[in-house]
Design a protein around this motif. Sequence first.
Motif, PDB file in Angstrom:
ATOM      1  N   LEU A   3       0.745  -1.212   0.069  1.00  0.00           N
ATOM      2  CA  LEU A   3      -0.073   0.051   0.022  1.00  0.00           C
ATOM      3  C   LEU A   3       0.957   1.166  -0.141  1.00  0.00           C
ATOM      4  N   GLN A   4       0.532   2.218  -0.787  1.00  0.00           N
ATOM      5  CA  GLN A   4       1.502   3.548  -1.009  1.00  0.00           C
ATOM      6  C   GLN A   4       0.433   4.666  -0.829  1.00  0.00           C
ATOM      7  N   ALA A   5       0.496   5.154   0.350  1.00  0.00           N
ATOM      8  CA  ALA A   5      -0.357   6.361   0.431  1.00  0.00           C
ATOM      9  C   ALA A   5       0.309   7.907   0.298  1.00  0.00           C
ATOM     10  N   SER A   6      -0.421   8.618  -0.259  1.00  0.00           N
ATOM     11  CA  SER A   6       0.091  10.005  -0.673  1.00  0.00           C
ATOM     12  C   SER A   6      -1.210  11.034  -0.665  1.00  0.00           C
ATOM     13  N   TYR A  94      -2.301   6.740   7.834  1.00  0.00           N
ATOM     14  CA  TYR A  94      -2.260   5.304   7.306  1.00  0.00           C
ATOM     15  C   TYR A  94      -3.126   4.736   6.556  1.00  0.00           C
ATOM     16  N   CYS A  95      -3.170   4.251   5.590  1.00  0.00           N
ATOM     17  CA  CYS A  95      -4.132   3.363   4.996  1.00  0.00           C
ATOM     18  C   CYS A  95      -3.737   1.601   5.408  1.00  0.00           C
ATOM     19  N   ALA A  96      -4.920   1.181   5.311  1.00  0.00           N
ATOM     20  CA  ALA A  96      -4.797  -0.386   5.755  1.00  0.00           C
ATOM     21  C   ALA A  96      -5.625  -1.283   5.244  1.00  0.00           C
ATOM     22  N   ALA A  97      -5.466  -2.323   4.815  1.00  0.00           N
ATOM     23  CA  ALA A  97      -6.096  -3.351   4.253  1.00  0.00           C
ATOM     24  C   ALA A  97      -6.451  -4.562   5.164  1.00  0.00           C
ATOM     25  N   ASP A  98      -7.622  -5.058   5.209  1.00  0.00           N
ATOM     26  CA  ASP A  98      -8.355  -6.231   5.915  1.00  0.00           C
ATOM     27  C   ASP A  98      -8.504  -7.467   4.893  1.00  0.00           C
ATOM     28  N   GLY A 115       0.037   0.664   4.879  1.00  0.00           N
ATOM     29  CA  GLY A 115       0.949   1.775   4.031  1.00  0.00           C
ATOM     30  C   GLY A 115       2.045   2.570   5.017  1.00  0.00           C
ATOM     31  N   GLN A 116       2.859   3.480   4.436  1.00  0.00           N
ATOM     32  CA  GLN A 116       3.921   3.753   5.012  1.00  0.00           C
ATOM     33  C   GLN A 116       3.401   5.200   5.757  1.00  0.00           C
ATOM     34  N   GLY A 117       2.368   5.598   5.501  1.00  0.00           N
ATOM     35  CA  GLY A 117       1.823   7.025   6.111  1.00  0.00           C
ATOM     36  C   GLY A 117       2.200   8.033   5.372  1.00  0.00           C
ATOM     37  N   THR A 118       1.263   9.112   5.465  1.00  0.00           N
ATOM     38  CA  THR A 118       1.494  10.336   4.896  1.00  0.00           C
ATOM     39  C   THR A 118       1.104  11.555   5.727  1.00  0.00           C
ATOM     40  N   LEU A 119       1.951  12.418   6.107  1.00  0.00           N
ATOM     41  CA  LEU A 119       1.671  13.613   7.258  1.00  0.00           C
ATOM     42  C   LEU A 119       0.813  14.622   6.607  1.00  0.00           C
TER      43      LEU A 119
END
Length: 124
Positions: A3-6, A94-98, A115-119
């Motif tokens: 997962l790639q957050a932006s 952060y995004c996450a998947a279940d 995902g890695q998180g986006t500020l």
Amino acid sequence: VQLQASGGGLVQAGGSLRLSCAASGRTFSTYTMGWFRQAPGKEREFVAGISFTGARTIYSDSVKGRFTISRDNAKNTVYLQMNSLKPEDTAVYYCAADRTMAVVSTTSWDYDYWGQGTLVTVSS
């Protein structure tokens, strides 16, 4: 799945941002997706979640009416539209998947991939 957050950034109070989370793999459409956030010195908290079909969404009380979660399964992407932002919304998101295709969970330990998180920083 990766997962790639932006989409994070600096915005004034009352402004808007849209976060995106792109997922790799062919099974995105079977995952419940969620957004969480963690402010400095605080625990990670649930923000919003969406079922794998997109038919069901849930929100924390603190963002209800201001944030909207959505997904595009054709693009393997989940979004978080954030309006009327407040300084207290400042956090790493952060995004996450279940992968269980179960009910939309509000608890972080039910999610399998992160995902890695986006500020997001909201100035007053």
